[in-house]
Design an enzyme around this catalytic site. Structure first.
Site, PDB file in Angstrom:
ATOM      1  N   GLU A   1       0.790  -1.235   0.000  1.00 52.85           N
ATOM      2  CA  GLU A   1       0.000   0.000   0.000  1.00 52.85           C
ATOM      3  C   GLU A   1       0.821   1.283   0.000  1.00 52.85           C
ATOM      4  OE1 GLU A   1       0.204  -2.211   2.657  1.00 52.85           O
ATOM      5  OE2 GLU A   1       0.254  -1.126   4.557  1.00 52.85           O
TER       6      GLU A   1
ATOM      7  N   GLU B   1      -5.619  -2.695  -0.491  1.00 53.74           N
ATOM      8  CA  GLU B   1      -4.505  -1.734  -0.546  1.00 53.74           C
ATOM      9  C   GLU B   1      -5.040  -0.306  -0.600  1.00 53.74           C
ATOM     10  OE1 GLU B   1      -1.892  -3.167   0.260  1.00 53.74           O
ATOM     11  OE2 GLU B   1      -2.505  -5.197  -0.306  1.00 53.74           O
TER      12      GLU B   1
HETATM   13  N1  B3K Z   1       1.232  -4.339   4.126  1.00 51.06           N
HETATM   14  C1  B3K Z   1       1.628  -5.309   3.141  1.00 51.06           C
HETATM   15  C2  B3K Z   1       2.351  -6.482   3.704  1.00 51.06           C
HETATM   16  C3  B3K Z   1       3.807  -6.306   3.864  1.00 51.06           C
HETATM   17  C4  B3K Z   1       4.458  -7.619   4.219  1.00 51.06           C
HETATM   18  C5  B3K Z   1       5.873  -7.454   4.595  1.00 51.06           C
HETATM   19  N2  B3K Z   1       6.522  -8.728   4.795  1.00 51.06           N
HETATM   20  C6  B3K Z   1       0.480  -5.803   2.338  1.00 51.06           C
HETATM   21  C7  B3K Z   1      -0.845  -5.649   2.959  1.00 51.06           C
HETATM   22  O1  B3K Z   1      -1.176  -6.227   3.970  1.00 51.06           O
HETATM   23  O2  B3K Z   1      -1.616  -4.895   2.433  1.00 51.06           O
HETATM   24 ZN    ZN Z   2      -2.724  -4.944   4.492  1.00 50.88          ZN
END
Ligand code: B3K
Ligand code: ZN
Length: 896
Positions: A268, A302
């Site tokens: 995101e 996202e």
């Molecule tokens: N925030 C990211 C995930 C990141 C993972 C790092 N190992 C995707 C999500 O949950 O939207």
């Molecule tokens: Zn997320």
């Protein structure tokens, strides 16, 4: 990722605010694959709310130090080391300029700055930014960013970063530049850049308040014909967030970029979401209905992070569920709305059922093993190992319970207060809970235990009907199920459980409900607030003995124990007004039957048919009042993985035998009904990925899959061959191929060979479809002549296989190890030996992907003795060989 003997444990209780703050960041990149130069200019000042520190300790990994200046003067008091850079004896407020280099071409970890298909991409969450430049790489340091990208114009015509494009132009030597400015303060994990040969589908829309927004979906040129659905999903997400939460897109431009080498689903980054191609690219020929739905969900997820995660972010990584649980809840609600409108409960139920299936199979299993942790973990070695089912899916259930307690309006009030208080801040799960409590005038102190206690809660129910007094009492007792020692340590007291209940009369209708002390009848579903270890609720004026419908719509992430009779489950399956519990009744019936058969298979006893399940399934299959998508879900048997987890000692071979026995029995007894359902659910004409059309295809293809189990599968083979040849969409083509493979495995005939070859030749140029080709073979049923491990090992040598590409590794290795339990857990240990080899190989390439695969054996203690010993040996072999912090944390916890 370091190679330390005793890994450092990071603890939540050790949180301290950063000694310095960084208000602005100015980054300049000279992008060259083998040596990218990064110049970073930081406006640094001491944090008035932190203890004094003489030196500035910046994080950095795999970086080459070039130079440092403070306020424009060379600064000699700098020490570069393995984990970063110490800038010594710094003033209170200063401008620090650091120049360094990294090697994106050699970066196979896909964390930090890396090259994929000749283009540059970044992935910074959780701690990838420190692999690009030295920084206070922690989410509570928020800064505004200006980014200048310079690169060769022919190789990298497109240069993207967060926010708005403020300048661009040519440079000498065939190079060019672009300058981007993100007006919003953000933590470093939300930084992103992309550079390369890409094209975009563009659309301009007006946001709710009438501002013009530019939306772009960037892909490689040959994929432009697969971007429409992602764009539509983005527009739907924007509209839904405006309508449901009053949240508007805050930037003038919002970009999605697809990349084929990516560790997870998507990321995101502010204004520049980077996606795995799997969650962007779709057209009817290449993507299934499930792919279309997943793309919609991930694009939504996202996008929703822009408020829940980006505008309000996490103080530290222990608070991860603050953004992830909340955003999963938001994407689940969005998908439910897209599949039937915000108000249509029956249509929304199919989404709910799918989500609960995942939770119960995956999160409940996590709770039962060595990685069990609370929604807000207390400690970690490698934070990337804590992007878990518990943080995401159980976290989402915890958020959903606020909505169950306060209603949609009360939940919205809590969200409004949360943004009013915390916009632009890095906060905690407690801050979110306080906003919900204050907005609704409630004390939610007890609710905190949902964040701090690990393990799956269990609610046991007993009921008593007093016919003379017309009173019906329901006694609920809460505790925990299957807890590992680590989880038990966290369990301090009873939870506040919103327990939705209905009572069904002998005619199958819901009874009006009046609790003791109430003067009038109320709604037919009541949310009981269970707060004690044992509690009794009494309904009065209950005319006849009812059947309880418990935990309607799965109102809390718990296991319900109640001793239903088979006839009562069949009655609920036929009559419950709560669609979730209708489905649940069928699953309970099937699980009971399957576990009894698995126990017999385990003991070497012959399997015997029982007609209760066949009759109940027959009624569902032929009930025209039920939607096809509901029927599909209700007629799907619980997965082998889920069933094995329910056994005292998991025996995958016995579960497989039991489940196959029942599938064949259902196929044989209901053959005419399956054939009729097949014909009744054809979707001729132009393919449409709508929920209705997908529902028809789903039921039709389930019918085909049951028919492929028949001793004589001639009908299935005829239908599948015709369907394969005539298909105008991937859903039907892949389902037909899968049915042919099934029939081949069952009969030993070569029905699938030609279709598999055709499938490969037809889609050779479509990596996401070739992933399906690998995965279908990895998950196929084995035969005594050819166990699947042999096919998998042969496919590892296929020219299209590539261990470095996570999607491809997942399509073959993970599919076999995680989605083909009967073959993977072969008694000879061949699956485990393969697993160990692959974990060790991946460890050297990509620790995050390796650690995911490593988790596949964590429940080893719950298996039958022979398997258990073989699994431990494989784990020990891996533990002795792997280097990364990621994999070591997993295998060491598993063996501890
Ligand atoms: N925030 C990211 C995930 C990141 C993972 C790092 N190992 C995707 C999500 O949950 O939207
Ligand atoms: Zn997320």
């Amino acid at each position: 990722m370091s190679d330390t003997a005793t890994p450092t444990v990071i603890r939540r209780e050790d949180y301290a605010p950063p000694a310095f703050l960084i208000d602005t960041v100015d980054l300049e990149f000279d992008l060259v694959p083998e040596r990218t130069i990064v110049k970073s200019t930081l406006a640094v000042r001491r944090n008035p709310d932190a203890n004094h520190a003489t030196h500035l300790e910046l994080m950095g990994e795999q970086l080459e130090f070039i130079s440092a200046t403070i306020d424009g003067q060379p600064w000699e008091q700098v020490r570069a080391h393995d984990h970063g850079l110490t800038v010594e004896n710094v003033p209170d407020t200063f401008t620090l300029t650091l120049t360094g280099a990294c090697d994106p071409a050699a970066n196979t970890t896909l964390s930090g700055l890396y090259v994929s298909s000749g283009n540059f991409f970044t992935q910074c969450e959780a701690e990838g930014f420190r692999r690009i430049t030295w920084f206070l790489d922690r989410p509570d340091v928020m800064s505004t960013y200006t980014v200048t990208l310079r690169a060769d114009k022919i190789s990298y015509p497109v240069l993207l970063s967060n926010g708005n494009l403020i300048a661009e132009g040519d440079l000498p030597d065939g190079r060019h530049y672009a300058k981007w400015e993100d007006p919003f303060r953000k933590p470093s994990y939300l930084f992103a850049l992309v550079a390369g040969k890409l094209v975009a589908l563009e659309e301009r829309i007006q946001s709710g308040s009438g501002k013009e927004k530019l939306l772009q979906v960037w892909v490689e040129p040959h994929d432009l014909d697969k971007t429409r659905h992602a764009m539509d999903s983005l527009i739907h997400s924007i509209r839904w967030d405006e309508a449901r939460f009053g949240l508007e897109l805050d930037l003038d431009r919002f970009m999605i970029v697809a990349v084929s080498d990516f560790n997870m689903g998507a990321m995101e980054n502010k204004g520049l979401n980077i996606f795995n191609t799997k969650y962007v690219l779709a057209n009817p020929e290449t993507a299934t209905d499930v792919d279309f739905a997943n793309i919609e969900a991930v694009v939504g997820h996202e996008y929703f992070h822009n408020w829940t995660g980006n505008r309000v972010t996490c103080r530290d990584w222990f608070q991860l569920s603050l953004k992830e649980g909340l955003t999963v809840f938001r994407d689940q609600e969005f998908s439910a709305a897209m599949s039937g409108g915000d108000e249509n409960e029956a249509a929304r139920a199919t989404k709910r059922i799918e989500d609960v299936r995942v939770l119960r199979q995956m999160q409940f299993a996590e709770d039962a093993g060595p990685m069990a942790h609370p929604v807000r973990p207390e400690s970690y070695v490698e934070i990337n190992n804590f992007y878990t089912m518990t943080v995401y899916e159980k976290g989402s259930e915890v958020v959903r319970m606020y909505q169950t307690l306060f209603g949609r309006d009360g939940f919205r009030k809590g969200m409004d207060l949360y943004f009013q208080r915390h916009d632009g801040q890095a906060v905690t799960c407690d801050d979110f809970r306080r906003a919900m409590a204050d907005a609704n005038g409630r004390d939610l102190a007890q609710f905190e235990r949902w964040y701090s206690q690990a393990g799956t809660p269990r609610v046991s129910v007993t009921t008593h009907y007093d016919a003379a007094a017309k009173r019906y009492s329901v006694t609920l007792s809460q505790g925990y199920a299957n807890s590992s020692p680590a989880a038990r340590e966290t369990q301090k007291g009873p939870l506040l459980i919103p327990f939705a209940i209905g009572l069904i009369g002998p005619d199958g209708q819901d009874l009006p409900l009046k609790l003791e002390g109430e003067s009038a009848f109320g709604a037919t579903t009541r949310v009981l607030e269970v707060t004690e270890t044992q509690q009794t609720f009494t309904f009065v004026d209950v005319a006849a003995k009812p059947l309880p419908s418990l935990l309607r719509n799965f109102s809390a992430p718990v296991i319900v124990e109640y001793d239903y009779g088979n006839d009562e489950l069949a009655f609920l399956l036929a009559h419950d007004s709560d669609p979730f519990n209708r489905w649940e009744a069928g699953q309970r019936l099937a699980t009971r039957e399957l576990l009894a058969l698995a126990a017999r298979a385990s003991a070497g006893q012959p399997l015997e048919a029982n007609d209760a399940l066949v009759q109940a399934f027959s009624r569902v299959l032929t009930d025209p009042s039920l939607s096809p998508s509901f029927r599909e879900l209700a007629l799907m048997l619980p997965s082998e993985t889920y069933l094995a987890e329910q056994m005292a000692e998991s025996d995958p071979a016995a579960v497989h035998a039991a489940r196959q026995f029942v599938r064949k029995r259902l196929a044989t007894a209901l053959k005419a009904e399956w054939l009729a359902a097949y014909q009744a659910n054809l979707t001729p004409g132009v393919y449409e990925p709508t929920p209705e059309a997908a529902g028809h295809r789903g039921l039709k293809n389930l019918a085909l899959s049951y028919l492929s189990e028949l001793d004589d599968p001639a009908d299935a083979v005829r239908l599948a061959t015709a369907q394969y040849d005539a298909a105008n969409n991937m859903t039907d083509r892949a389902a037909a191929l899968s049915a042919l493979m099934n029939a081949s495995a069952a009969t030993g005939a070569g029905y699938a060979k030609k279709a598999l070859e055709d499938f490969y030749a037809r889609f050779e140029q479509e990596p996401l479809v070739i992933d399906k080709w690998f995965s279908l073979q990895a998950t196929q049923r084995g035969t005594s002549q050819r166990p699947v491990i042999e096919t998998v090992r042969a496919l590892m040598r296929h020219p299209a296989f590539n261990l470095k590409n996570p999607n491809r590794a997942r399509s073959l290795i993970f599919s076999f190890c995680a989605a083909n339990p009967a073959q993977f857990h072969a008694a000879d240990g061949s699956g485990y030996a393969f697993w160990a080899e692959q974990v060790i190989a991946l460890d050297a390439i990509n620790p995050q992907v390796a650690a995911r695969l490593a988790r596949n054996l964590e429940l080893w203690r719950r298996f039958t003795p022979t398997l258990r010993d073989a699994m431990r040996a494989a784990l020990e072999q891996v533990a002795a060989r792997v280097k990364s912090r990621d994999v070591r944390e997993i295998v060491e916890k598993a063996l501890a």
